[in-house]
Design a protein around this motif. Structure first.
Motif, short mmCIF file in Angstrom:
data_model
loop_
_atom_site.label_atom_id
_atom_site.label_comp_id
_atom_site.label_asym_id
_atom_site.label_seq_id
_atom_site.Cartn_x
_atom_site.Cartn_y
_atom_site.Cartn_z
N PRO A 258 0.79 -1.25 0.00
CA PRO A 258 0.00 0.00 0.00
C PRO A 258 0.82 1.29 0.00
N LEU A 259 2.15 1.23 -0.02
CA LEU A 259 2.94 2.45 -0.09
C LEU A 259 2.75 3.10 -1.46
N GLN A 260 2.88 4.42 -1.49
CA GLN A 260 2.73 5.18 -2.72
C GLN A 260 4.07 5.79 -3.12
N LYS A 261 4.21 6.12 -4.40
CA LYS A 261 5.43 6.78 -4.87
C LYS A 261 5.63 8.11 -4.16
N ALA A 262 6.89 8.52 -4.08
CA ALA A 262 7.19 9.88 -3.62
C ALA A 262 6.61 10.86 -4.63
N THR A 263 6.15 11.99 -4.14
CA THR A 263 5.56 12.99 -5.02
C THR A 263 6.63 13.63 -5.90
N GLN A 264 6.19 14.14 -7.04
CA GLN A 264 7.11 14.85 -7.92
C GLN A 264 7.65 16.11 -7.22
N GLU A 265 6.82 16.73 -6.37
CA GLU A 265 7.27 17.91 -5.63
C GLU A 265 8.43 17.55 -4.70
N PHE A 266 8.28 16.44 -3.97
CA PHE A 266 9.36 15.99 -3.08
C PHE A 266 10.63 15.73 -3.88
N THR A 267 10.49 15.00 -4.98
CA THR A 267 11.65 14.62 -5.78
C THR A 267 12.38 15.83 -6.33
N ALA A 268 11.62 16.82 -6.82
CA ALA A 268 12.24 18.02 -7.39
C ALA A 268 13.00 18.81 -6.31
#
Length: 294
Positions: A258-268
Motif C-alpha cells: 500500500p505504499l505510494q510513490k514519492a511525489t514529484q514535488e518531493f523529488t524536485a
C-alpha cells in the motif's frame, strides 16, 4: 542477529528492493547495486529484506529469491550479507532462517511477531542477559530507538561478550558512537555511505568537531529546509527509493502497495537540495521511476 562468520562492524546498508513499474522485483539490477555500494559508497555490509527492503510486503518465496540474489551477487565483493527473517509467523521465520543458512548468508536478523505479540515487555539490555545460553549463535543487535540511556545500558551489558551493537538511527549515529556503538544499520548508507564513513574516520581519530560537522550535514541533506523544528519530515521507503534513484542512477522503481510513490514535488526539491550539496553525480531521472508520502 545470529551466526555471522566474523563480528559485524562499520556501516551496514539496509538495502532497498528494486521494483519494476508493475510491482515485480527487478532482479537484474541487484548486481549493479552491489557494485555501486562497494565502489561508490565504500559500504561492504548489507541488511536485506528489512523495513527499507519492504520485506514484509514480499511473499516468502520472493524473500527467499531476493536473499539468494544478494548472496550470489555479493560473493567475493561484500564482506557480510545479513538477511532479515522476521515475520508474523514464527514458522515462516524458521523457514527463512534455514534458507539463509543454506544459501551461505553471513547472518540473520529477526524482529519478533508484532500483530499477535508477547504480553511481556523486555528492555533491550534485559534481553542480552543470558541470551547466548538460549541462542548460542547470537552475535548482537540492531538498536533503532532514540533512547540513548537504554542503548548505553546495552553497551554496559556487553563488556565481556563482545556483541555487535549496531545503531539504527542514521541522523543520530554520532551520539550512538559516543555511547559505544560498534557499527550502524541504515537506509541512508545506500547513498551517503562515503560521507558517513568520513564521519566514522573523524570519530576514530578523535576529531570530534569534524565528526559533528559531518553529522549535521548528513542529517536529512536530501530534504528542503523545514519551516520549523516541529514540522516532521515526510520520509520513508518511497522517498528513499526516489533519492537512491537520483543519486545512484540505478532505477529503484516504486514501492509495493500500500505504499505510494514519492511525489514529484518531493523529488524536485530533494534533487535541488542534493545538487546544492554536491551529492548528486548523476543527472536527474525523469519519468515513471520517480513520481504521496507513504
Amino acid at each position: 542477529m545470529a551466526f555471522p562468520k566474523k563480528k559485524l562492524r562499520g556501516l551496514v546498508a539496509a538495502t532497498l528492493t528494486p521494483m519494476t513499474e508493475n510491482g515485480e522485483i527487478n532482479f537484474p539490477v541487484i548486481g549493479q547495486y552491489v557494485d555501486y555500494l562497494v565502489k561508490e559508497q565504500g559500504v561492504k555490509n548489507i541488511f536485506v529484506n528489512g523495513t527499507t527492503g519492504e520485506g514484509l510486503s514480499l511473499s516468502v518465496s520472493e524473500r527467499r529469491q531476493v536473499a539468494a540474489e544478494w548472496v550470489t551477487q555479493g560473493r567475493n565483493k561484500l564482506d557480510q550479507v545479513v538477511i532479515h527473517v522476521g515475520a508474523l509467523s514464527l514458522k515462516e521465520s524458521q523457514e527463512l532462517a534455514q534458507h539463509a543458512a543454506e544459501i551461505g548468508a553471513d547472518g540473520i536478523a529477526v524482529i519478533a511477531p508484532f500483530f499477535f505479540k508477547s504480553q511481556s515487555k523486555v528492555r533491550a539490555e534485559e534481553l542480552l542477559g543470558g541470551i547466548q545460553e538460549k541462542i548460542p549463535t547470537f552475535q548482537g543487535l540492531k538498536f533503532s530507538d532514540t533512547d540513548l540511556l537504554d542503548f548505553g545500558q546495552c553497551v554496559d551489558q556487553n563488556h565481556q561478550r563482545q556483541f555487535a551493537l549496531l545503531f539504527g538511527v542514521d541522523e543520530q549515529l554520532l551520539s550512538g558512537l559516543i555511547m559505544g556503538a560498534t557499527g550502524a544499520v541504515g537506509s541512508t548508507y545506500n547513498y551517503l555511505g562515503k560521507k558517513t564513513n568520513q564521519m566514522l574516520e573523524a570519530f576514530e581519530q578523535k576529531d570530534f568537531t569534524s565528526a559533528l560537522n559531518y553529522q549535521v550535514t548528513l542529517s536529512y541533506p536530501h530534504l528542503p529546509a523545514q519551516s520549523s523544528y516541529t514540522e516532521k519530515p515526510c520520509f520513508g521507503v518511497s522517498q528513499t527509493k526516489a533519492i537512491m534513484t537520483l543519486v545512484s542512477g540505478i532505477p529503484m522503481g516504486p514501492p509495493r502497495l500500500p505504499l505510494q510513490k514519492a511525489t514529484q514535488e518531493f523529488t524536485a526539491k530533494a534533487e535541488a537540495k542534493l545538487k546544492s550539496l554536491d551529492f548528486l553525480p548523476f543527472p536527474g531521472i525523469k519519468g515513471g521511476n520517480l513520481g504521496a508520502c507513504s
